[in-house]
Design an enzyme around this catalytic site. Structure first.
Site, PDB file in Angstrom:
ATOM      1  N   ASP A  96      44.320  55.095  66.044  1.00  0.00           N
ATOM      2  CA  ASP A  96      43.562  54.057  65.368  1.00  0.00           C
ATOM      3  C   ASP A  96      44.298  53.612  64.109  1.00  0.00           C
ATOM      4  O   ASP A  96      44.436  52.429  63.843  1.00  0.00           O
ATOM      5  CB  ASP A  96      42.129  54.493  65.062  1.00  0.00           C
ATOM      6  CG  ASP A  96      42.039  55.775  64.234  1.00  0.00           C
ATOM      7  OD1 ASP A  96      43.051  56.492  64.071  1.00  0.00           O
ATOM      8  OD2 ASP A  96      40.926  56.087  63.769  1.00  0.00           O
ATOM      9  N   ASP A  99      48.452  56.488  58.613  1.00  0.00           N
ATOM     10  CA  ASP A  99      48.286  56.396  57.171  1.00  0.00           C
ATOM     11  C   ASP A  99      49.409  57.187  56.498  1.00  0.00           C
ATOM     12  O   ASP A  99      50.526  56.692  56.385  1.00  0.00           O
ATOM     13  CB  ASP A  99      46.897  56.953  56.844  1.00  0.00           C
ATOM     14  CG  ASP A  99      46.442  56.711  55.418  1.00  0.00           C
ATOM     15  OD1 ASP A  99      47.206  56.146  54.618  1.00  0.00           O
ATOM     16  OD2 ASP A  99      45.309  57.103  55.090  1.00  0.00           O
ATOM     17  N   LYS A 127      49.266  51.666  57.888  1.00  0.00           N
ATOM     18  CA  LYS A 127      49.143  51.640  56.422  1.00  0.00           C
ATOM     19  C   LYS A 127      50.436  52.182  55.817  1.00  0.00           C
ATOM     20  O   LYS A 127      50.489  53.302  55.326  1.00  0.00           O
ATOM     21  CB  LYS A 127      47.943  52.464  55.968  1.00  0.00           C
ATOM     22  CG  LYS A 127      46.614  51.802  56.272  1.00  0.00           C
ATOM     23  CD  LYS A 127      45.454  52.638  55.814  1.00  0.00           C
ATOM     24  CE  LYS A 127      45.189  52.414  54.350  1.00  0.00           C
ATOM     25  NZ  LYS A 127      43.966  53.109  53.898  1.00  0.00           N
TER      26      LYS A 127
END
Length: 170
Positions: A96, A99, A127
């Site tokens: 998903d 990060d 990210k």
């Protein structure tokens, strides 16, 4: 009570997933593709993505987690291992969100022990600004900042069911 600020609409998500699925179809034509979703967050994205990939594939799941509340604990816990034989096969790990990169790095390391032919990464959200490890996301739909929820992304197991992506403001 946290505020939900709309970032990406359901339609924008659908369009980007269709485009990504087409690219994966082209890149994996003639290969032995196994798409592996990383639980829990990837389940919504995984379901929509595989319907856009028009070549034969198999699907499996792994469970990996490092989050508690809004921050990474730094400790990766594997809650489920793949069921399929992966030796000599082409793995596409579906996340998903990538990060810090710690969870996906450990997941890749774990998958490499199973001797696949190749491993690539597909993420709904990349990210990059929070990256702590050197990891390349081969396919990403969106690059975002902030703490985001919806479309499988959660905050303490809530908000996964939202059909779009929102920033969660406290």
């Amino acid at each position: 009570m946290p505020e939900l600020i709309p970032l990406i609409s359901q339609q924008e998500i659908e369009e980007k997933i269709q485009e990504t699925g087409q690219k994966i179809t082209q890149d994996y034509k003639g290969l032995d593709l196994v798409v592996i979703g990383v639980l829990k967050g990837a389940f919504v994205f995984l379901a929509d993505l595989v319907r856009q990939i028009t070549i034969d594939l198999e699907i499996d799941l792994v469970g990996a987690s490092s989050y508690q509340n809004t921050s990474s604990t730094g400790q990766i816990v594997f809650t489920k291992q793949p069921d399929l034989e992966l030796k000599g096969r082409d793995i596409l790990l579906v996340e998903d969100i990538v990060d810090t990169g710690r969870t996906i790095t450990k997941t890749v390391e774990s998958m490499q022990l199973l001797n696949p032919r190749s491993i690539k990464i597909c993420a709904l959200i990349d990210k990059k600004e929070r990256r702590e490890t050197q990891i390349n996301v081969d396919y990403s739909c969106f690059c975002l900042d902030g703490f985001i929820v919806g479309y499988g992304l959660d905050y303490n197991e809530k908000y996964r069911n939202l059909p779009a992506i929102f920033e969660l403001k406290f």
